[in-house]
Design an enzyme around this catalytic site. Structure first.
Site, PDB file in Angstrom:
ATOM      1  N   LYS A 126      67.079 -93.211  -0.297  1.00 16.10           N
ATOM      2  CA  LYS A 126      66.549 -94.568  -0.115  1.00 16.10           C
ATOM      3  C   LYS A 126      67.449 -95.321   0.839  1.00 16.10           C
ATOM      4  CE  LYS A 126      63.266 -97.336  -1.644  1.00 16.10           C
ATOM      5  NZ  LYS A 126      61.913 -96.957  -2.149  1.00 16.10           N
ATOM      6  N   ASP A 166      58.791 -99.619   2.263  1.00 18.33           N
ATOM      7  CA  ASP A 166      59.023-100.139   0.911  1.00 18.33           C
ATOM      8  C   ASP A 166      58.886-101.664   1.057  1.00 18.33           C
ATOM      9  OD1 ASP A 166      60.022 -99.194  -1.903  1.00 18.33           O
ATOM     10  OD2 ASP A 166      61.193-100.983  -1.517  1.00 18.33           O
TER      11      ASP A 166
HETATM   12  P1  NDP Z   1      55.511-105.395  -0.082  1.00 14.40           P
HETATM   13  O1  NDP Z   1      56.651-105.918   0.697  1.00 14.40           O
HETATM   14  O2  NDP Z   1      54.264-105.025   0.627  1.00 14.40           O
HETATM   15  O3  NDP Z   1      55.119-106.412  -1.241  1.00 14.40           O
HETATM   16  C1  NDP Z   1      56.032-106.800  -2.195  1.00 14.40           C
HETATM   17  C2  NDP Z   1      55.394-107.828  -3.112  1.00 14.40           C
HETATM   18  O4  NDP Z   1      56.263-108.053  -4.225  1.00 14.40           O
HETATM   19  C3  NDP Z   1      55.215-109.174  -2.444  1.00 14.40           C
HETATM   20  O5  NDP Z   1      54.109-109.822  -3.004  1.00 14.40           O
HETATM   21  C4  NDP Z   1      56.512-109.882  -2.791  1.00 14.40           C
HETATM   22  O6  NDP Z   1      56.415-111.286  -2.775  1.00 14.40           O
HETATM   23  C5  NDP Z   1      56.743-109.392  -4.191  1.00 14.40           C
HETATM   24  N1  NDP Z   1      58.190-109.420  -4.457  1.00 14.40           N
HETATM   25  C6  NDP Z   1      59.137-108.755  -3.782  1.00 14.40           C
HETATM   26  N2  NDP Z   1      60.359-109.038  -4.263  1.00 14.40           N
HETATM   27  C7  NDP Z   1      60.158-109.906  -5.258  1.00 14.40           C
HETATM   28  C8  NDP Z   1      61.024-110.558  -6.138  1.00 14.40           C
HETATM   29  N3  NDP Z   1      62.355-110.388  -6.084  1.00 14.40           N
HETATM   30  N4  NDP Z   1      60.465-111.377  -7.072  1.00 14.40           N
HETATM   31  C9  NDP Z   1      59.113-111.536  -7.132  1.00 14.40           C
HETATM   32  N5  NDP Z   1      58.249-110.944  -6.301  1.00 14.40           N
HETATM   33  C10 NDP Z   1      58.758-110.143  -5.385  1.00 14.40           C
HETATM   34  O7  NDP Z   1      56.097-104.141  -0.893  1.00 14.40           O
HETATM   35  P2  NDP Z   1      55.298-102.951  -1.586  1.00 14.40           P
HETATM   36  O8  NDP Z   1      53.995-103.426  -2.112  1.00 14.40           O
HETATM   37  O9  NDP Z   1      55.350-101.806  -0.673  1.00 14.40           O
HETATM   38  O10 NDP Z   1      56.280-102.616  -2.799  1.00 14.40           O
HETATM   39  C11 NDP Z   1      56.117-103.170  -4.115  1.00 14.40           C
HETATM   40  C12 NDP Z   1      56.843-102.305  -5.128  1.00 14.40           C
HETATM   41  O11 NDP Z   1      56.281-100.992  -5.111  1.00 14.40           O
HETATM   42  C13 NDP Z   1      58.347-102.108  -4.893  1.00 14.40           C
HETATM   43  O12 NDP Z   1      58.988-101.978  -6.151  1.00 14.40           O
HETATM   44  C14 NDP Z   1      58.395-100.766  -4.169  1.00 14.40           C
HETATM   45  O13 NDP Z   1      59.656-100.148  -4.333  1.00 14.40           O
HETATM   46  C15 NDP Z   1      57.301-100.025  -4.899  1.00 14.40           C
HETATM   47  N6  NDP Z   1      56.731 -98.874  -4.221  1.00 14.40           N
HETATM   48  C16 NDP Z   1      56.213 -98.964  -2.966  1.00 14.40           C
HETATM   49  C17 NDP Z   1      55.641 -97.862  -2.362  1.00 14.40           C
HETATM   50  C18 NDP Z   1      54.991 -97.937  -1.024  1.00 14.40           C
HETATM   51  O14 NDP Z   1      54.437 -96.919  -0.588  1.00 14.40           O
HETATM   52  N7  NDP Z   1      54.992 -99.060  -0.336  1.00 14.40           N
HETATM   53  C19 NDP Z   1      55.627 -96.546  -3.022  1.00 14.40           C
HETATM   54  C20 NDP Z   1      56.124 -96.569  -4.383  1.00 14.40           C
HETATM   55  C21 NDP Z   1      56.671 -97.688  -4.933  1.00 14.40           C
HETATM   56  P3  NDP Z   1      57.041-112.114  -1.554  1.00 14.40           P
HETATM   57  O15 NDP Z   1      56.079-111.945  -0.429  1.00 14.40           O
HETATM   58  O16 NDP Z   1      57.123-113.518  -2.057  1.00 14.40           O
HETATM   59  O17 NDP Z   1      58.389-111.520  -1.271  1.00 14.40           O
HETATM   60  O1  2IT Z   2      59.355 -95.931  -3.682  1.00 16.57           O
HETATM   61  C1  2IT Z   2      58.696 -95.135  -2.976  1.00 16.57           C
HETATM   62  O2  2IT Z   2      58.289 -94.050  -3.429  1.00 16.57           O
HETATM   63  C2  2IT Z   2      58.377 -95.517  -1.607  1.00 16.57           C
HETATM   64  N1  2IT Z   2      58.706 -96.618  -1.191  1.00 16.57           N
HETATM   65  C3  2IT Z   2      57.655 -94.556  -0.705  1.00 16.57           C
HETATM   66  C4  2IT Z   2      58.606 -93.536  -0.152  1.00 16.57           C
HETATM   67  C5  2IT Z   2      58.034 -92.627   0.901  1.00 16.57           C
HETATM   68  O3  2IT Z   2      58.835 -91.850   1.427  1.00 16.57           O
HETATM   69  O4  2IT Z   2      56.842 -92.671   1.188  1.00 16.57           O
END
Ligand code: NDP
Ligand code: 2IT
Length: 444
Positions: A126, A166
């Site tokens: 990561k 992420d």
């Molecule tokens: P994005 O940046 O697209 O969206 C994140 C969302 O979460 C936003 O709405 C953001 O709000 C909110 N958020 C972030 N930090 C905080 C915080 N500290 N408190 C409250 N709200 C918060 O990210 P993703 O949707 O890609 O990721 C969301 C989660 O999913 C994370 O935990 C990530 O690690 C996990 N994940 C993502 C994957 C991917 O493929 N993208 C794969 C697997 C897991 P704001 O706009 O106000 O910051």
């Molecule tokens: O938390 C996760 O699994 C991710 N943000 C996606 C990682 C990836 O390599 O697609």
């Protein structure tokens, strides 16, 4: 003291300022107690757990860039290459002001077991930075991404370490990073995933984490005699994972009534309107306060509160530690039957236990959100064979992977006399493959 407790103590002692990393290690190692006890002598001799909790390496670097006022800004960059026993390091890059070594290490550690669970040959890593993309111009984002890669390029490669998106890192950022990598190295290789479709990206990668979350939830409900159709779903977050979780939940016949961001949350009793949500978040990069302009009958609330809404299924899709014990109590009191984690470690240990003790089906993030990284691995495969698959092909593979993950974790829980405890099941199933690969590759 047992081996598991010794190693948890060791981790806390050696890494005192890393609470999120402690939390992730505790959850995993405590789940592994039965497997560790059955193999204690061998694992101790091989120092298997001590090796597992110490990253292969962690890289920390300065990221200087010039803002639109001509002033130099300095951020800190990280890449933790945690374990490559089963494949090249693989994991996202988080861009958020809260990023520090503890957060990157917890995410990298989780990623080892998640990636193993996918059944695909990818190790765990990561990266990220305390850079805040909010309110930055495209030029500033480019300046940051180029500087970040000017250092990181030395450590990554299609067969070495393959970063992805992420929080705060989406298609725009991956494009800028890939461009800089290519400019420096001259190598057109699949060194990132989540790339744009015109330069090696995979169809369905954008949707994959959210869709995969619903495929796994669907299988978990089916196995337990329930279905998604007709259910009310509460979602937190308003980013990539939340949007496509909402889309698939709706396609499967559920009503999604909430989304949120770090400032507040939306309740739409008629069901979240996806076209409006996408326009606000993906096109305008705006805040959820805008939603009411599109949907006058919806409510916007400042602060936290998504989990107070009555729902059958809760999908935390924002960030770590966003569902606490009081939220778990509210969900149980409101009749919630399932919680599946779209985010990484959104539910605290205490809240997880409360949900499990009260009969709520609980799918941990390393299984439930594994659709994203699985589809990243499918993107790597397509890049290797220099072909692109159709949306339907990728989506069908994703569905099969999520169904397999559910049954693997269900089966592992059962084998270790913890039927229905998918936290134990996911950790054991993920661990078994990595442990075997580590032990047959000598001491490293
Ligand atoms: P994005 O940046 O697209 O969206 C994140 C969302 O979460 C936003 O709405 C953001 O709000 C909110 N958020 C972030 N930090 C905080 C915080 N500290 N408190 C409250 N709200 C918060 O990210 P993703 O949707 O890609 O990721 C969301 C989660 O999913 C994370 O935990 C990530 O690690 C996990 N994940 C993502 C994957 C991917 O493929 N993208 C794969 C697997 C897991 P704001 O706009 O106000 O910051
Ligand atoms: O938390 C996760 O699994 C991710 N943000 C996606 C990682 C990836 O390599 O697609």
């Amino acid at each position: 003291m047992g081996y598991v407790d010794e190693v948890i103590d060791l981790v806390v002692k050696k890494n005192p300022a890393e609470p999120e990393f402690h939390q992730a290690v505790k959850e995993v190692l405590e789940s592994l107690r039965a497997v560790v006890e059955a193999n204690e002598e061998k694992y101790r001799r091989e120092a298997l757990l001590e090796r597992l909790v110490e990253p292969d390496r962690q890289i920390k670097f300065r990221v200087p860039w010039v803002d639109d006022q001509g002033k130099v800004q300095v951020n800190t960059g990280y890449r933790v290459q945690f374990n490559n026993a089963i494949g090249p390091y693989k994991g996202g890059i988080r861009l958020h002001p809260s990023v520090n070594l503890s957060i990157i290490k917890f995410l990298g550690f989780e990623q080892i077991f998640k990636n193993s669970l996918t059944g695909l040959p990818i190790g765990g890593g990561k990266g990220g930075s305390d850079f805040d993309p909010k309110g930055k111009s495209d030029r500033e984002i480019l300046a940051f991404c180029a500087s970040f890669i000017t250092e990181l390029y030395k450590y990554i490669g299609a067969d070495v370490d393959v970063p992805a998106g992420d929080i705060g890192t989406g298609a725009r950022e991956i494009g800028y990073m890939y461009g800089q990598f290519k400019k420096i190295t001259g190598s057109y290789e699949g060194v990132f995933t989540g790339k744009g479709l015109t330069y090696g990206g995979s169809l369905a990668r954008t949707e994959a984490t959210g869709y995969g979350l619903l495929y796994l939830t669907q299988e978990m409900l089916k196995y337990n005699g329930e279905e998604i159709k007709g259910k009310t779903v509460a979602i937190s977050g308003g980013g990539n994972v939340a949007i496509y979780a909402a889309e698939k939940a709706q396609q499967l016949g559920a009503k999604v009534v909430t989304v949120s961001d770090s400032n507040g949350w939306v309740y739409d009793p008629e069901g979240i309107d996806l076209a409006s949500l996408k326009e606000i978040k993906e096109v305008n990069r705006a805040r959820l306060t805008e939603y009411k302009k599109y949907r006058p009958n919806s409510e916007y609330h400042e602060g936290r509160g998504v989990w107070t809404v009555k729902c059958d299924i809760a999908l935390p899709c924002a960030t770590q530690n966003e569902l606490f014990i009081e939220d778990a109590k509210a969900l149980v009191a409101n009749g919630c039957i399932a919680v599946a984690e779209g985010a990484n470690m959104p539910t605290t240990l205490e809240a997880t236990q409360y949900l499990q003790e009260h009969g709520v089906l609980f799918a941990p993030g390393k299984a439930a959100n594994a659709g994203g990284v699985s589809t990243s691995a499918l993107e790597m495969t397509q890049n290797s064979e220099r072909l692109s698959w159709t949306f339907e092909e990728v989506d069908a593979k994703l569905q099969q992977i999520m169904v397999n993950i559910f049954h693997n974790m269900e089966n592992a829980a059962d084998r270790y006399h913890a039927k229905g405890n998918y936290v134990i099941g996911a950790n054991i199933a993920g661990f078994e493959k990595v442990a075997n690969a580590m032990m047959v590759q000598g001491i490293w």
